[in-house]
Design an enzyme around this catalytic site. Structure first.
Site, PDB file in Angstrom:
ATOM      1  N   GLU A  40      18.505 -21.427  20.318  1.00  0.00           N
ATOM      2  CA  GLU A  40      18.480 -21.464  18.851  1.00  0.00           C
ATOM      3  C   GLU A  40      18.068 -22.871  18.402  1.00  0.00           C
ATOM      4  OE1 GLU A  40      18.849 -19.651  15.934  1.00  0.00           O
ATOM      5  OE2 GLU A  40      18.541 -21.645  15.065  1.00  0.00           O
ATOM      6  N   SER A 117      16.182 -20.069   7.403  1.00  0.00           N
ATOM      7  CA  SER A 117      17.446 -20.744   7.726  1.00  0.00           C
ATOM      8  C   SER A 117      17.362 -21.188   9.167  1.00  0.00           C
ATOM      9  CB  SER A 117      18.639 -19.799   7.575  1.00  0.00           C
ATOM     10  OG  SER A 117      18.790 -19.398   6.242  1.00  0.00           O
ATOM     11  N   ASN A 119      19.861 -22.385  11.877  1.00  0.00           N
ATOM     12  CA  ASN A 119      21.261 -22.567  12.291  1.00  0.00           C
ATOM     13  C   ASN A 119      21.635 -21.395  13.185  1.00  0.00           C
ATOM     14  OD1 ASN A 119      21.014 -21.257   9.385  1.00  0.00           O
ATOM     15  ND2 ASN A 119      22.772 -20.301  10.389  1.00  0.00           N
ATOM     16  N   MET A 123      19.555 -16.591   8.934  1.00  0.00           N
ATOM     17  CA  MET A 123      19.855 -16.157   7.563  1.00  0.00           C
ATOM     18  C   MET A 123      21.085 -15.260   7.528  1.00  0.00           C
ATOM     19  SD  MET A 123      16.498 -15.167   5.404  1.00  0.00           S
ATOM     20  CE  MET A 123      15.303 -16.380   4.858  1.00  0.00           C
ATOM     21  N   ALA A 130      23.973  -6.463   2.345  1.00  0.00           N
ATOM     22  CA  ALA A 130      23.618  -5.106   1.919  1.00  0.00           C
ATOM     23  C   ALA A 130      22.829  -4.422   3.035  1.00  0.00           C
ATOM     24  CB  ALA A 130      22.793  -5.154   0.634  1.00  0.00           C
ATOM     25  N   VAL A 233      12.593 -23.374  20.951  1.00  0.00           N
ATOM     26  CA  VAL A 233      11.616 -22.986  21.971  1.00  0.00           C
ATOM     27  C   VAL A 233      10.229 -23.385  21.478  1.00  0.00           C
ATOM     28  CG1 VAL A 233      10.490 -20.966  22.995  1.00  0.00           C
ATOM     29  CG2 VAL A 233      12.982 -21.217  23.089  1.00  0.00           C
ATOM     30  N   HIS A 442      13.192 -11.261   2.009  1.00  0.00           N
ATOM     31  CA  HIS A 442      12.862 -10.167   2.926  1.00  0.00           C
ATOM     32  C   HIS A 442      11.354 -10.218   3.181  1.00  0.00           C
ATOM     33  CE1 HIS A 442      16.257  -7.885   0.588  1.00  0.00           C
ATOM     34  NE2 HIS A 442      16.767  -8.784   1.426  1.00  0.00           N
ATOM     35  N   ASN A 476      12.540  -8.834  10.929  1.00  0.00           N
ATOM     36  CA  ASN A 476      11.897  -8.051   9.869  1.00  0.00           C
ATOM     37  C   ASN A 476      10.388  -8.004  10.066  1.00  0.00           C
ATOM     38  OD1 ASN A 476      14.455  -7.879   8.764  1.00  0.00           O
ATOM     39  ND2 ASN A 476      14.159  -9.687   7.482  1.00  0.00           N
TER      40      ASN A 476
HETATM   41  P1  FAD Z   1      17.104 -14.932  11.091  1.00  0.00           P
HETATM   42  O1  FAD Z   1      18.450 -14.517  10.662  1.00  0.00           O
HETATM   43  O2  FAD Z   1      16.248 -15.612  10.102  1.00  0.00           O
HETATM   44  O3  FAD Z   1      17.253 -15.825  12.394  1.00  0.00           O
HETATM   45  C1  FAD Z   1      16.140 -16.403  13.031  1.00  0.00           C
HETATM   46  C2  FAD Z   1      16.636 -17.594  13.831  1.00  0.00           C
HETATM   47  O4  FAD Z   1      15.587 -18.055  14.684  1.00  0.00           O
HETATM   48  C3  FAD Z   1      17.041 -18.782  12.969  1.00  0.00           C
HETATM   49  O5  FAD Z   1      18.359 -19.152  13.264  1.00  0.00           O
HETATM   50  C4  FAD Z   1      16.060 -19.881  13.372  1.00  0.00           C
HETATM   51  O6  FAD Z   1      16.617 -21.177  13.359  1.00  0.00           O
HETATM   52  C5  FAD Z   1      15.683 -19.465  14.770  1.00  0.00           C
HETATM   53  N1  FAD Z   1      14.409 -20.028  15.238  1.00  0.00           N
HETATM   54  C6  FAD Z   1      13.254 -20.146  14.569  1.00  0.00           C
HETATM   55  N2  FAD Z   1      12.309 -20.710  15.345  1.00  0.00           N
HETATM   56  C7  FAD Z   1      12.893 -20.945  16.543  1.00  0.00           C
HETATM   57  C8  FAD Z   1      12.429 -21.518  17.759  1.00  0.00           C
HETATM   58  N3  FAD Z   1      11.159 -21.937  17.903  1.00  0.00           N
HETATM   59  N4  FAD Z   1      13.307 -21.638  18.787  1.00  0.00           N
HETATM   60  C9  FAD Z   1      14.598 -21.215  18.664  1.00  0.00           C
HETATM   61  N5  FAD Z   1      15.065 -20.674  17.522  1.00  0.00           N
HETATM   62  C10 FAD Z   1      14.228 -20.523  16.477  1.00  0.00           C
HETATM   63  N6  FAD Z   1      19.040  -8.919   4.257  1.00  0.00           N
HETATM   64  C11 FAD Z   1      19.576  -7.691   4.086  1.00  0.00           C
HETATM   65  O7  FAD Z   1      19.202  -6.743   4.780  1.00  0.00           O
HETATM   66  N7  FAD Z   1      20.541  -7.485   3.144  1.00  0.00           N
HETATM   67  C12 FAD Z   1      20.961  -8.465   2.315  1.00  0.00           C
HETATM   68  O8  FAD Z   1      21.841  -8.239   1.491  1.00  0.00           O
HETATM   69  C13 FAD Z   1      20.388  -9.752   2.464  1.00  0.00           C
HETATM   70  N8  FAD Z   1      20.759 -10.765   1.642  1.00  0.00           N
HETATM   71  C14 FAD Z   1      20.300 -12.034   1.899  1.00  0.00           C
HETATM   72  C15 FAD Z   1      20.794 -13.080   1.109  1.00  0.00           C
HETATM   73  C16 FAD Z   1      20.458 -14.402   1.429  1.00  0.00           C
HETATM   74  C17 FAD Z   1      20.991 -15.525   0.591  1.00  0.00           C
HETATM   75  C18 FAD Z   1      19.610 -14.656   2.545  1.00  0.00           C
HETATM   76  C19 FAD Z   1      19.259 -16.072   2.926  1.00  0.00           C
HETATM   77  C20 FAD Z   1      19.071 -13.610   3.293  1.00  0.00           C
HETATM   78  C21 FAD Z   1      19.407 -12.281   2.970  1.00  0.00           C
HETATM   79  N9  FAD Z   1      18.932 -11.204   3.712  1.00  0.00           N
HETATM   80  C22 FAD Z   1      19.430  -9.954   3.496  1.00  0.00           C
HETATM   81  C23 FAD Z   1      17.953 -11.380   4.793  1.00  0.00           C
HETATM   82  C24 FAD Z   1      18.665 -11.382   6.144  1.00  0.00           C
HETATM   83  O9  FAD Z   1      19.513 -12.472   6.251  1.00  0.00           O
HETATM   84  C25 FAD Z   1      17.584 -11.401   7.231  1.00  0.00           C
HETATM   85  O10 FAD Z   1      16.875 -10.169   7.120  1.00  0.00           O
HETATM   86  C26 FAD Z   1      18.170 -11.465   8.637  1.00  0.00           C
HETATM   87  O11 FAD Z   1      18.963 -12.601   8.823  1.00  0.00           O
HETATM   88  C27 FAD Z   1      17.004 -11.483   9.653  1.00  0.00           C
HETATM   89  O12 FAD Z   1      17.530 -11.589  10.948  1.00  0.00           O
HETATM   90  P2  FAD Z   1      16.675 -12.236  12.116  1.00  0.00           P
HETATM   91  O13 FAD Z   1      17.544 -12.272  13.304  1.00  0.00           O
HETATM   92  O14 FAD Z   1      15.400 -11.501  12.260  1.00  0.00           O
HETATM   93  O15 FAD Z   1      16.257 -13.677  11.598  1.00  0.00           O
END
Ligand code: FAD
Length: 521
Positions: A40, A117, A119, A123, A130, A233, A442, A476
């Protein structure tokens, strides 16, 4: 002291948001003994890692956690540190950061508020939780077991389909919306409570799901699983058409490590998953293309003709999240009405909608309508071969336009949100407010899934990248449809499918070439 990184693992996962966590969880459950390393880019914020920041009771600690998720240009002010102010006044939410440049080309719509985000938990440490199921054209018709996968996604995310049913006025809001919208809809597309990834502890406190819930105790106690935070990465290693590992930088000492892996999963969000592939020289025609954001508008009303409840001590002004008083109702997407409505009591909007008066809790209703995008190949994130971003990765640039059809959908969504508002009460403000592009948070399509390798997709139905054996993508960005509902549940469902595929291949050793390659090491 420098950390020890493994030299070989069975599976390397890039990114610790809900989808990367879903891979770790399913592999823990189904591929016993498999070694899994998750890398991460961002810091670990909480114990357990990946917890939703809303569960941090202390406000100052929560602000620090949000700020630490905002990358190299943090904007959330804490006791110790001032806010960074964005001169372009784009909508930016706590815990996220915006693309500093390259978000809008001259003469194009761009996606000015496109956010990320950085961390542990991604996100998913900041989201609203939701979790609606997709319907009609939002569904991915070439994934035959989609409903079963979504059920698994609900298990991993801890989704409650009837949260806060006893919120003040929840029934009134739902009944009024149902009277306005339900006619002619099949049951699953009628107005209903919004499923939320939230549960109540034994002591009654609410717990919002983050990646920690997706990992679960089972992953945390897996001796073959390791999470490396602050470890971006740089690229995926590819040899003879197959992924064989990753190059990762340890931000604690700047050293780079090569970690060999039989399978690699990139779950690094809709901007940075294609970025990692691009940096690795994996550049299929559809990479970064079909990017789609959900145009979003918000509005607010004051409920009329309702009896006031006893719970009027709480002043909801300034609330920007779902609270126990609020609850959320859902007006599902349909092909006839290609937008998704989220109706939250109180002000759950990113902008303040309530004036100086103190409304009864639950009597102010925020409405958010999200539109499905008219997909175009030309809507894309492209990357530079010569310039780099704040993290030394290929610099992204957004190329994005709304079409005539998008403007028609937005106009129809506007009529729809006005109908919803009229059915509920008195308008607050004159008219719905269109948020800047990207405010939806999104973003889909940039490594989209397809049924065949025909140049319009990056991966197949199991999320494995076309032409690169053993490389999977998640997030997504994998969703190929013009989804208008909140997409995380669908992405986690697709991640479950991909993780099961890896578990099956690990168990059967079916990919003999891969096994042979890793044994040569
Ligand atoms: P992320 O959660 O974005 O995680 C990706 C991770 O990859 C991050 O931690 C990033 O640091 C890491 N990363 C990036 N590049 C690298 C690299 N080169 N090497 C290592 N790590 C890396 N979605 C919903 O469906 N319902 C909701 O109600 C909703 N509300 C939201 C409200 C807010 C305020 C926010 C910010 C988002 C919301 N979302 C919602 C969107 C939802 O959070 C995301 O769809 C979801 O987190 C996506 O998951 P993910 O694992 O694909 O990506």
């Amino acid at each position: 002291m420098s950390r020890t990184f493994p030299t070989h693992v069975d599976v390397a996962i890039v990114g610790s948001g809900p989808t990367g966590a879903a891979y770790a969880r399913i592999l823990t459950e189904q591929a016993r003994g498999a070694t899994i390393a998750l890398f991460e880019a961002g810091p670990v914020l909480t114990d357990p890692p990946g917890m939703h920041v809303k569960n941090i009771a202390d406000l100052d600690e929560r602000l620090v956690a949000q700020r630490r998720s905002e990358g190299v240009r943090p904007h959330t002010a804490t006791k110790e540190e001032a806010a960074y102010s964005d001169p372009s006044k784009r909508v930016v939410r706590p815990g996220t950061s915006l693309l500093p440049e390259g978000f809008q080309e001259p003469g194009e719509d761009g996606i000015p508020a496109i956010a990320m985000s950085t961390n542990v938990g991604g996100m998913g440490a900041h989201w609203t939780c939701a979790c609606p199921r997709p319907g009609d054209a939002e569904r991915i018709d070439f994934v035959p077991d989609l409903d079963e996968l979504i059920g698994e996604g609900e298990r991993l995310l801890g989704v409650d389909r009837h949260p806060f049913d006893d919120a003040p006025y929840a029934d009134v809001v739902r009944e009024r919306l149902a009277a306005e919208f339900d006619r002619g809809r099949p049951e699953e597309r009628r107005v209903q409570p919004m499923p939320l990834a939230v549960h109540r502890r034994d002591d009654g406190a609410l717990v919002w799901s983050g990646a920690d819930i997706v990992f679960g105790d089972v992953t945390r106690s897996n001796p073959n699983f390791a999470l490396f935070a602050s470890a971006p990465v740089r690229r995926v290693l590819v040899e003879d058409g197959r992924a064989v590992g990753v190059v990762v930088r340890d931000l604690t000492d700047g050293a780079e490590h090569e970690v060999r892996a039989r399978y690699v999963v990139v779950a690094a969000d809709a901007l940075r998953t294609p970025q990692v592939l691009f940096a690795s020289g994996i550049r299929p025609k559809a990479l970064g293309r079909y990017l789609n954001d959900q145009p979003q508008m918000v509005f607010a009303v004051r409920l009329t003709d309702v009896a006031h409840t006893a719970e009027e001590q709480h002043d909801p002004r300034g609330d920007t999240a779902i609270t126990e008083q609020s609850g959320v109702q859902w007006v599902p997407y349909t092909d006839a009405d290609p937008f998704h409505g989220q109706v939250m009591q109180l002000d759950a909007s990113p902008i303040p909608l309530v004036g100086d008066d103190v409304p009864a809790p639950g009597s102010i209703v925020g409405l958010g309508w999200f539109c499905g995008k008219d997909l175009q190949e030309s809507d894309r994130v492209e990357f530079s071969d010569t310039e780099t971003d704040d993290y030394g990765m290929p610099k992204p640039r957004i190329r994005y336009r709304l079409t005539e059809r998008d403007h028609e959908t937005i106009a129809r969504a506007r009529e729809s949100i006005l109908r919803a508002a009229r059915s509920l009460g008195e308008f607050i403000g004159d008219e719905p407010l269109m948020l800047s592009g990207g405010a939806s948070l999104h973003y889909q399509g940039t490594t989209r899934m397809g049924p065949a390798d025909d140049g319009t997709s990056v991966c197949g139905p199991t999320s494995e990248v076309w032409g690169v054996a053993g490389l999977y993508v998640a997030g997504n960005n994998v969703i190929p449809t013009p989804i208008a509902c909140n997409p995380t549940l669908t992405s986690v469902a697709l991640a479950v499918g991909g993780a099961r595929d890896i578990a099956r291949r690990l168990a059967t050793g079916s990919d003999t070439a891969l096994v042979a390659a890793s044994e040569r090491e």
